[in-house]
Design an enzyme around this catalytic site. Structure first.
Site, PDB file in Angstrom:
ATOM      1  N   PHE A 106       0.808  -1.225   0.000  1.00  0.00           N
ATOM      2  CA  PHE A 106       0.000   0.000   0.000  1.00  0.00           C
ATOM      3  C   PHE A 106       0.838   1.270   0.000  1.00  0.00           C
ATOM      4  O   PHE A 106       0.358   2.340  -0.376  1.00  0.00           O
ATOM      5  CB  PHE A 106      -0.966  -0.009   1.187  1.00  0.00           C
ATOM      6  CG  PHE A 106      -0.409   0.486   2.502  1.00  0.00           C
ATOM      7  CD1 PHE A 106      -0.682   1.762   2.955  1.00  0.00           C
ATOM      8  CD2 PHE A 106       0.384  -0.335   3.296  1.00  0.00           C
ATOM      9  CE1 PHE A 106      -0.192   2.218   4.160  1.00  0.00           C
ATOM     10  CE2 PHE A 106       0.873   0.101   4.503  1.00  0.00           C
ATOM     11  CZ  PHE A 106       0.596   1.389   4.943  1.00  0.00           C
ATOM     12  N   LYS A 107       2.102   1.156   0.387  1.00  0.00           N
ATOM     13  CA  LYS A 107       2.954   2.342   0.421  1.00  0.00           C
ATOM     14  C   LYS A 107       3.121   2.972  -0.968  1.00  0.00           C
ATOM     15  O   LYS A 107       3.391   4.162  -1.093  1.00  0.00           O
ATOM     16  CB  LYS A 107       4.322   1.999   1.012  1.00  0.00           C
ATOM     17  CG  LYS A 107       4.281   1.295   2.378  1.00  0.00           C
ATOM     18  CD  LYS A 107       3.652   2.148   3.453  1.00  0.00           C
ATOM     19  CE  LYS A 107       3.526   1.414   4.774  1.00  0.00           C
ATOM     20  NZ  LYS A 107       4.767   1.177   5.482  1.00  0.00           N
ATOM     21  N   ASP A 108       2.939   2.160  -2.037  1.00  0.00           N
ATOM     22  CA  ASP A 108       3.035   2.704  -3.397  1.00  0.00           C
ATOM     23  C   ASP A 108       1.993   3.781  -3.652  1.00  0.00           C
ATOM     24  O   ASP A 108       2.222   4.693  -4.445  1.00  0.00           O
ATOM     25  CB  ASP A 108       2.828   1.590  -4.433  1.00  0.00           C
ATOM     26  CG  ASP A 108       3.988   0.609  -4.489  1.00  0.00           C
ATOM     27  OD1 ASP A 108       5.136   1.037  -4.328  1.00  0.00           O
ATOM     28  OD2 ASP A 108       3.724  -0.595  -4.690  1.00  0.00           O
TER      29      ASP A 108
END
Length: 491
Positions: A106-108
């Site tokens: 999810f950091k993308d």
């Protein structure tokens, strides 16, 4: 405008807050006001259009063109489809898949955008030629930041991670990054020690001045940076729009949101979305065995003086949740005197206790729970057997906490589960839940086995990692981090 949680720094514009990363003398930047967005007014728009609207709402000092440029990152050339955050119905839950970017986490969703926001923001620091991005990671932030800033002109990035505290795939993702401006350093310690060392560098005025004299400014890609947190607000609005479109929610009906979290950034973004008018009922904070946050909501005491566990959900193996300071600032009625007092106690004694009013506000805003390692395995197995859906261990923590919540309360509100990573990043753990007999001692075989058994495709960013050349510096102790960056960047 943005203010410090500790009332110790002048108000800053959006560009200034993003460029600085965190308050140089301690504390975090928070928006003074929350723009209102009516979900009915945004029905039918695309994800990039939604991102642009929210960016412009919080960053009026950015031009419309810059906000459009930043939001256009959400397309199929970067993410694996036109929908970067699909909502998938699994039983009575809505699983918000946030792992369709290049690093399968999810950091993308934020770190593909941050270089665009930071590049524009750094122009306010005209005395510097370069920016050095300092990152402490518990697993996924590291690779996502490296991928976002790789080969970006005028930028250097160095990532610190606990050498025994990330998965094999996470480590390999980081150490195979081949950017001319990227460095990766394993640290002999846990994530909290990495994060504390990086924060101390930001607060070291002499070190900052030394770097400034060489034309280098510090900034952060962790969620302490408002530019990292802001893009995470977008996908909660997107989730709601999808839920209404699929008729999982009646128009205007509230939804619950469950977030597996360690640093409290992802769930804080959901809180900000609610403050902006998004119909959210309950925010549910899900922790693993490092359940410092769960205990806070029970006792009103934040206590990091406890055993630290290395779990199958390493991105949540955290005892010092940085973004919790932002949350407490809101819950205390924006009282910097209280924040200063509590965080001084945390630094000196390792714990603090909030007043009854603040605790009552926190409990009203967030419900918390946690899951054991054994329960994570049970959930992965049960969900796969019943729905043929594959959960990574972080998402499994969230599902278990959600299940506990519904059994306790009987709440039948439609609920969004934030799914934070592809199961292939933790193939061994997932296989142990689905088919323990298939588990290999070789993690790369586990990826292939998981794909064969489930029929799910291995994300492109995880394919062939075992054959790529690795890069990286020798490991260091936490106390050696500041000296290392001196040697690397100014010696």
């Amino acid at each position: 405008m943005y203010e410090s949680t500790r009332g110790n720094y002048p108000e800053q514009t959006g560009k200034e807050a993003i460029a600085l990363g965190m308050v140089p003398v301690g504390g975090l930047f928070v928006p003074k006001h929350y723009p209102k967005i009516n979900w009915e007014d945004i029905r039918g728009i695309t994800y990039p259009q939604l991102a642009q609207l929210i960016f412009q709402s919080y960053l009026p000092d950015f031009t419309k063109e810059k906000c459009i440029e930043a939001s256009e990152i959400y397309n199929k050339n970067v993410f694996d489809s036109d929908n970067p955050a699909p909502l998938v119905n699994v039983g009575k839950m809505g699983i918000l898949e946030l792992w369709h970017g290049p690093t399968a986490a999810f950091k993308d969703m934020a770190l593909q955008v941050l270089p665009h926001l930071l590049g524009e923001s750094m122009k306010v620091l005209t005395q510097t030629d370069r920016v050095l991005i300092l990152v402490a990671t518990s697993g996924d932030t590291g690779k996502a930041a490296l991928e976002g800033f790789k080969n970006v002109k005028g930028t250097e990035i160095i990532v610190f991670y606990p050498e025994s505290g990330v998965s094999t795939v996470q480590e390999r993702q980081m150490t195979t990054t081949d950017g001319v401006n990227t460095r990766v350093v394993p640290v002999m310690g846990n994530f909290d020690q990495c994060q504390s060392a990086v924060k101390e560098i930001f607060a070291n005025s002499k070190l900052r001045e030394t770097f400034n004299q060489r034309g280098i400014a510090f900034s952060s890609a962790n969620s302490i940076n408002w530019g990292r947190l802001l893009p995470q607000i977008v996908y909660y609005f997107w989730a709601y729009l999808q839920a209404v479109e699929s008729q999982s929610l009646r128009p205007g009906e509230k939804m619950n949101v469950v977030v597996p979290t360690g640093n409290f950034g992802n769930i804080l973004a959901a809180y900000y979305a609610r403050m902006m008018g998004l119909p959210i009922n309950k925010l549910i904070c899900a922790s693993n065995e490092n359940n410092v946050l769960t205990d806070f909501f029970v006792e009103g005491i934040y206590n990091r003086n406890r055993s630290f566990y290395v779990t199958s959900s390493p991105s949540m193996d955290i005892l010092i949740s940085s973004n919790f300071e932002r949350f407490l600032y809101e819950m205390s009625g924006k009282r910097p005197d209280k924040i200063n007092n509590w965080y001084k106690q945390l630094q000196e004694r390792g714990e603090f206790k909030v007043d009854s009013d603040t605790l009552a506000m926190a409990r009203e805003a967030v419900v918390a729970g946690w899951a054991s390692e054994a329960e994570v395995q049970m959930v992965i197995k049960a969900v796969y057997q019943e729905y043929s859906y594959v959960l990574d261990p972080h998402t499994a923590v969230a599902v278990k906490v959600y299940d506990d919540y519904t059994k306790k309360t009987g709440d039948k509100t439609f609920t969004i589960i934030a799914s934070t990573a592809s199961p292939f990043k933790f193939a061994k753990t997932v296989l142990e839940g689905i088919d323990a007999s298939a588990v290999s001692g070789d993690e790369w075989i586990n990826l292939k086995k998981l794909s064969e058994i489930t029929g799910w495709a291995i994300p492109q960013g995880l394919q062939g990692l075992e054959d790529k050349q690795t890069f990286g510096l020798s490991h260091v102790r936490p106390k050696e981090i500041s000296e290392l960056i001196r040697k690397v960047y100014i010696s």
